[in-house]
Design an enzyme around this catalytic site. Sequence first.
Site, mmCIF file in Angstrom:
data_model
loop_
_atom_site.group_PDB
_atom_site.id
_atom_site.type_symbol
_atom_site.label_atom_id
_atom_site.label_comp_id
_atom_site.label_asym_id
_atom_site.label_seq_id
_atom_site.Cartn_x
_atom_site.Cartn_y
_atom_site.Cartn_z
ATOM 1 N N LYS A 155 5.445 -20.406 -0.277
ATOM 2 C CA LYS A 155 6.498 -19.770 -1.087
ATOM 3 C C LYS A 155 7.480 -18.978 -0.191
ATOM 4 O O LYS A 155 8.697 -19.117 -0.342
ATOM 5 C CB LYS A 155 5.819 -18.838 -2.077
ATOM 6 C CG LYS A 155 6.678 -18.226 -3.119
ATOM 7 C CD LYS A 155 5.811 -17.681 -4.231
ATOM 8 C CE LYS A 155 4.714 -16.762 -3.736
ATOM 9 N NZ LYS A 155 5.115 -15.381 -3.479
ATOM 10 N N ARG A 186 4.615 -11.100 -12.166
ATOM 11 C CA ARG A 186 3.277 -11.498 -11.763
ATOM 12 C C ARG A 186 2.322 -11.571 -12.944
ATOM 13 O O ARG A 186 1.191 -12.017 -12.808
ATOM 14 C CB ARG A 186 2.739 -10.461 -10.797
ATOM 15 C CG ARG A 186 2.336 -11.068 -9.499
ATOM 16 C CD ARG A 186 1.904 -9.978 -8.573
ATOM 17 N NE ARG A 186 2.662 -10.131 -7.359
ATOM 18 C CZ ARG A 186 2.223 -9.764 -6.175
ATOM 19 N NH1 ARG A 186 1.063 -9.189 -6.048
ATOM 20 N NH2 ARG A 186 2.967 -9.941 -5.120
ATOM 21 N N ARG A 244 -5.855 -20.039 10.091
ATOM 22 C CA ARG A 244 -4.920 -19.285 10.939
ATOM 23 C C ARG A 244 -5.690 -18.398 11.919
ATOM 24 O O ARG A 244 -6.613 -17.687 11.529
ATOM 25 C CB ARG A 244 -4.045 -18.363 10.068
ATOM 26 C CG ARG A 244 -3.213 -19.111 9.066
ATOM 27 C CD ARG A 244 -2.089 -18.270 8.518
ATOM 28 N NE ARG A 244 -2.545 -17.183 7.659
ATOM 29 C CZ ARG A 244 -1.853 -16.738 6.604
ATOM 30 N NH1 ARG A 244 -0.683 -17.274 6.313
ATOM 31 N NH2 ARG A 244 -2.308 -15.754 5.874
ATOM 32 N N ARG A 254 -7.547 -12.763 11.110
ATOM 33 C CA ARG A 254 -7.359 -11.558 10.296
ATOM 34 C C ARG A 254 -8.507 -11.442 9.306
ATOM 35 O O ARG A 254 -8.937 -12.454 8.743
ATOM 36 C CB ARG A 254 -6.054 -11.679 9.496
ATOM 37 C CG ARG A 254 -4.845 -11.135 10.197
ATOM 38 C CD ARG A 254 -3.590 -11.427 9.414
ATOM 39 N NE ARG A 254 -3.731 -11.146 7.976
ATOM 40 C CZ ARG A 254 -2.729 -11.253 7.112
ATOM 41 N NH1 ARG A 254 -1.546 -11.637 7.520
ATOM 42 N NH2 ARG A 254 -2.921 -10.995 5.840
ATOM 43 N N ARG A 262 -9.278 -13.619 -3.034
ATOM 44 C CA ARG A 262 -7.881 -13.286 -3.339
ATOM 45 C C ARG A 262 -7.310 -14.294 -4.330
ATOM 46 O O ARG A 262 -6.604 -13.935 -5.275
ATOM 47 C CB ARG A 262 -7.032 -13.313 -2.054
ATOM 48 C CG ARG A 262 -7.152 -12.048 -1.221
ATOM 49 C CD ARG A 262 -6.747 -12.284 0.217
ATOM 50 N NE ARG A 262 -5.303 -12.410 0.423
ATOM 51 C CZ ARG A 262 -4.766 -12.839 1.565
ATOM 52 N NH1 ARG A 262 -5.521 -13.201 2.562
ATOM 53 N NH2 ARG A 262 -3.455 -12.911 1.693
HETATM 54 P P1 AMP Z 1 2.414 -8.383 -1.934
HETATM 55 O O1 AMP Z 1 3.004 -8.240 -0.573
HETATM 56 O O2 AMP Z 1 3.199 -9.335 -2.784
HETATM 57 O O3 AMP Z 1 0.953 -8.699 -1.911
HETATM 58 O O4 AMP Z 1 2.566 -6.940 -2.672
HETATM 59 C C1 AMP Z 1 2.051 -5.752 -2.118
HETATM 60 C C2 AMP Z 1 1.809 -4.712 -3.199
HETATM 61 O O5 AMP Z 1 3.047 -4.405 -3.871
HETATM 62 C C3 AMP Z 1 0.877 -5.171 -4.317
HETATM 63 O O6 AMP Z 1 -0.480 -4.979 -3.986
HETATM 64 C C4 AMP Z 1 1.316 -4.273 -5.464
HETATM 65 O O7 AMP Z 1 0.806 -2.954 -5.338
HETATM 66 C C5 AMP Z 1 2.815 -4.205 -5.267
HETATM 67 N N1 AMP Z 1 3.483 -5.304 -6.010
HETATM 68 C C6 AMP Z 1 4.077 -6.414 -5.498
HETATM 69 N N2 AMP Z 1 4.584 -7.183 -6.483
HETATM 70 C C7 AMP Z 1 4.307 -6.554 -7.646
HETATM 71 C C8 AMP Z 1 4.559 -6.839 -9.023
HETATM 72 N N3 AMP Z 1 5.204 -7.945 -9.416
HETATM 73 N N4 AMP Z 1 4.124 -5.952 -9.948
HETATM 74 C C9 AMP Z 1 3.496 -4.837 -9.593
HETATM 75 N N5 AMP Z 1 3.208 -4.520 -8.320
HETATM 76 C C10 AMP Z 1 3.600 -5.356 -7.341
#
Ligand code: AMP
Length: 238
Positions: free
Chosen positions: A33, A108, A147, A180, A191
């Site tokens: 993505k 999300r 990775r 990692r 995950r």
């Molecule tokens: P990511 O890098 O996409 O895994 O996002 C890191 C963190 O940002 C997540 O663990 C959430 O705390 C917050 N976050 C990202 N996208 C969203 C979303 N659509 N709604 C709520 N929190 C988000």
Amino acid sequence: MTDSRGADAPQPPPGGADERLILLLVGAVGAGKGTQAAILSREIGLVHLASGNLFRAALAAGTPLGESAREYMERGELVPDELTIAMFMEELARPAADAGAILDGFPRTVGQAKALDDTLASAGERIRRVLYIEVPTDVLVRRVAGRWICPQCGTPYHEDTNPPRVADRCDRDGTPLKQRDDDRPEVVRARLDKQVPPMTAVVEHYERAGIVDRLDGTRPIEAVTEAILASIGDRATS
Ligand code: AMP
């Protein structure tokens, strides 16, 4: 006549010919993505809005939004919808998004999707297409868990697509490669187990509005880009 999509399905286009092109890119970790969003952003000149990146930037800059999001992010929980929607609407109001935007990582959950649909509709806008990059779970696990990285110089490797010349050693400095913690197969599976059900629900929500294109994400990067461009070209104007 009754609308067969149901009362809470996303509503039909409120906008006109000059409506902004707001696209949603959906896919699990390892689906490609981020790679596709970066290519698309260059190819069609739309700003790429990735929720995780936006929250991390707000946190690093110490803005009120970042401070409010901090506790949720530190616990690995979703930031509340009000904050997330407000952040996105602010980004969408910037001149950089005048032509439209590629949304990545948001919405999300179905709750977020409905809130976003409502907020956009009140501004006479809508999500134009949802591009769902589909990759079977086993392939995702293999991609992410394959990775490896050199802890010394940071060179990345992949068991299948970019292996080191000597097993488990960096080509540049011979340092033993590391993985990692969150790329270990069991962690990747965990995950995905958490991530996939709400993501599928968001896709189903937009399928009821007939705006989803499912794309085969096991194909090479260029082929997936072409498929995305074709689906935007064919359908985004509908
Ligand atoms: P990511 O890098 O996409 O895994 O996002 C890191 C963190 O940002 C997540 O663990 C959430 O705390 C917050 N976050 C990202 N996208 C969203 C979303 N659509 N709604 C709520 N929190 C988000």
